[in-house]
Each structure stands twice: as C-alpha cells, then as structure tokens.
Design an enzyme around this catalytic site. Structure first.
Site, short mmCIF file in Angstrom:
data_model
loop_
_atom_site.label_atom_id
_atom_site.label_comp_id
_atom_site.label_asym_id
_atom_site.label_seq_id
_atom_site.Cartn_x
_atom_site.Cartn_y
_atom_site.Cartn_z
N ASP A 17 56.35 32.25 126.98
CA ASP A 17 54.95 32.32 127.41
C ASP A 17 54.35 33.70 127.11
O ASP A 17 55.06 34.71 127.11
CB ASP A 17 54.88 32.04 128.92
CG ASP A 17 53.48 31.62 129.36
OD1 ASP A 17 52.62 31.39 128.50
OD2 ASP A 17 53.26 31.53 130.59
N HIS A 34 50.50 33.25 118.41
CA HIS A 34 51.46 32.17 118.16
C HIS A 34 52.30 32.46 116.93
O HIS A 34 53.50 32.19 116.91
CB HIS A 34 50.73 30.83 118.00
CG HIS A 34 50.04 30.38 119.27
ND1 HIS A 34 50.68 30.40 120.50
CD2 HIS A 34 48.80 29.91 119.51
CE1 HIS A 34 49.84 29.95 121.43
NE2 HIS A 34 48.69 29.66 120.86
N LEU A 128 75.46 27.14 116.94
CA LEU A 128 74.43 27.13 117.98
C LEU A 128 73.66 25.81 118.00
O LEU A 128 73.22 25.33 116.95
CB LEU A 128 73.46 28.29 117.71
CG LEU A 128 72.25 28.45 118.63
CD1 LEU A 128 72.69 28.87 120.03
CD2 LEU A 128 71.29 29.50 118.04
#
Ligand code: IPE
Ligand code: IPE
Ligand code: MG
Length: 231
Positions: A17, A34, A128
């Site tokens: 955020d 962004h 991962l």
C-alpha cells in the site's frame, strides 16, 4: 545458548500500500506510483528468495479496487499484464512457481489468458512460490469455499473443510503479514488464513520497500513470542 527466536517465516503476506501517496509527495500522477511499486515487487521477490522464504502472497488488486477511477484501473491492468509477461520470460529460469488467487469475473480476457498459461508453465517449479492476490477479497474466498461445500451436499462443516476449499489449500497459513504506508487494517486480505499471523506495519510507502525493509520485518517477527492460545 538456546535460540528462542522464531524460524524464518515460510509464508509472508504483503499488503503493498502507498503507491498513490508516494506519487502525490512528488507531485506525480498516481500511475507513476504504481510503476515504481512494480519495481518494488521485483526487489522484494529477489530479497525474499535470498532469505529463504518459500511462499509470498502479494496483494496486487482487491475486489474493492474496482471502485477506483476507470483510468487508474486501466493503468493497474496494464502494469499487471506487463508483469505477467515478464514472469513468463523469467519465472522458469528462476524456478519460481506462480499462483493466482482471486475471482476471474471482471478481469480482462488478455490477463486471464496470461495468468492461466503462467500458472501452468510454472506448476512444477520448486523455488519461491509467488501467490498473486489479484481481484482478491477474503470474504469472497470464504464464500466461494462455502458454496463449494453446499454443492458437494455436505450438511455439517468443520474449519478444515473450509480451509481445504480456499483458493490455495496447499499453502501454509502466513506466519507474517506486512502492510506498508502506515495503514493498520486488513482490507479484506486473507481473513481466514490470518487467524494466528503476526502483523508488521511500517510507515514506508510501498514504492520505497526493499530488501532492508523486508529484513527488518522478519527480524521483528523472529523476536516475537507466538502463543497460539497457550501460555
Ligand atoms: C496500493 O497503493 C496499490 C493498490 C491498492 C492497487 P494505493 O494505490 O492504494 O496507494 P495509496 O493508498 O492511495 O497511497
Ligand atoms: C489494499 O489497499 C489493497 C491492495 C494493496 C491491493 P487499499 O489501498 O485498496 O486499501 P484501503 O482502501 O486503504 O483499505
Ligand atoms: Mg491504498
């Protein structure tokens, strides 16, 4: 001396955020935040892998984010599509497995197609695991699980019945959930799985997040005492 620290978390969830505020502080459009946030994702993936974390769930777009202006949504969708294309090139080289959690409705067809081929192409990878929470809402996830149980005709359900019908039943619950930007709420993220998660909130805005910040969060987590209702 006995090591009282928790082990490195296997699974970390991140609520990424603060992109908009990062841009506002620089008098830039929200889209610039962004874009910088997407770079922070790449750094974080490298750092998590280097630290030996096995699962990372990244909250990329919530079911509530559709209420944003249309222009911002298209920027986010473009960035997501770009990210998926990059993973298509690099995930197999890195042995990363990609999973996607969320609802399919409302997502553009081009993104759905890329998601599906990426999940399929990386399914056997053992490195991962990146679980992208995309068009994700935890209440929707739990409702989806309960609807599946209804269809199966089950009369009485246990918590495990629900757990097994969430989007990613084989992933362990996150030991640690990180939220950047100073907000201290879950915003419909992993409500079921977070029952015993530790929370780490930082003022750092997501585009500024990096390996050092991830290490700080993990060190904080490792020093905590988890009780799970015991003494
Ligand atoms: C997080 O940053 C990205 C998404 C929710 C998609 P925000 O866009 O929420 O940034 P702020 O909270 O407005 O600063
Ligand atoms: C949560 O951030 C969703 C994501 C990070 C994708 P928001 O910025 O949407 O959350 P609220 O609106 O501040 O609760
Ligand atoms: Mg926000």
């Amino acid at each position: 001396m006995e090591d009282k620290n928790n082990a490195i978390p296997r699974h970390i969830g991140i609520i990424m955020d603060g992109n908009g505020r990062w841009a506002a502080q620089r008098a830039l459009p929200r889209s610039a935040g962004h874009r910088e946030g997407a770079r922070a994702v790449q750094r974080t993936l490298q750092a998590a892998e280097a630290m030996g974390i096995k699962y990372l769930t990244l909250y990329a777009f919530s079911t509530e984010n559709w209420t944003r202006p249309r222009e911002e949504i298209s920027t986010l969708m473009e960035l997501l599509e770009k990210t998926l294309t990059e993973y298509q090139k690099s995930a197999n080289k890195k042995n990363w497995r990609i999973l996607i959690s969320g609802e399919r409705d409302r997502l553009p067809a081009a993104i759905l197609a890329k998601m599906d081929s990426l999940v399929q192409a990386t399914a056997q990878n053992k490195g991962l695991t990146i679980n992208l929470a995309l068009n994700y809402g935890a209440r929707q996830e739990i409702t989806h699980a309960v609807n599946r149980l209804l269809k199966e005709g089950i009369q009485t359900i246990t918590p495990q019945d629900i757990s097994l019908r969430l989007y990613q039943p084989e992933i362990p619950d996150p030991e640690l959930i990180i939220r950047t930007s100073g907000e201290e709420r879950l915003s419909n993220f992993l409500l079921w799985q977070a029952a015993y998660s530790e929370f780490y909130f930082t003022e750092v805005l997501w585009p500024d997040f990096n390996a050092a910040e991830l290490q700080k969060a993990v060190a904080d987590y490792r020093a905590r005492r988890r009780r799970f209702g015991g003494i």
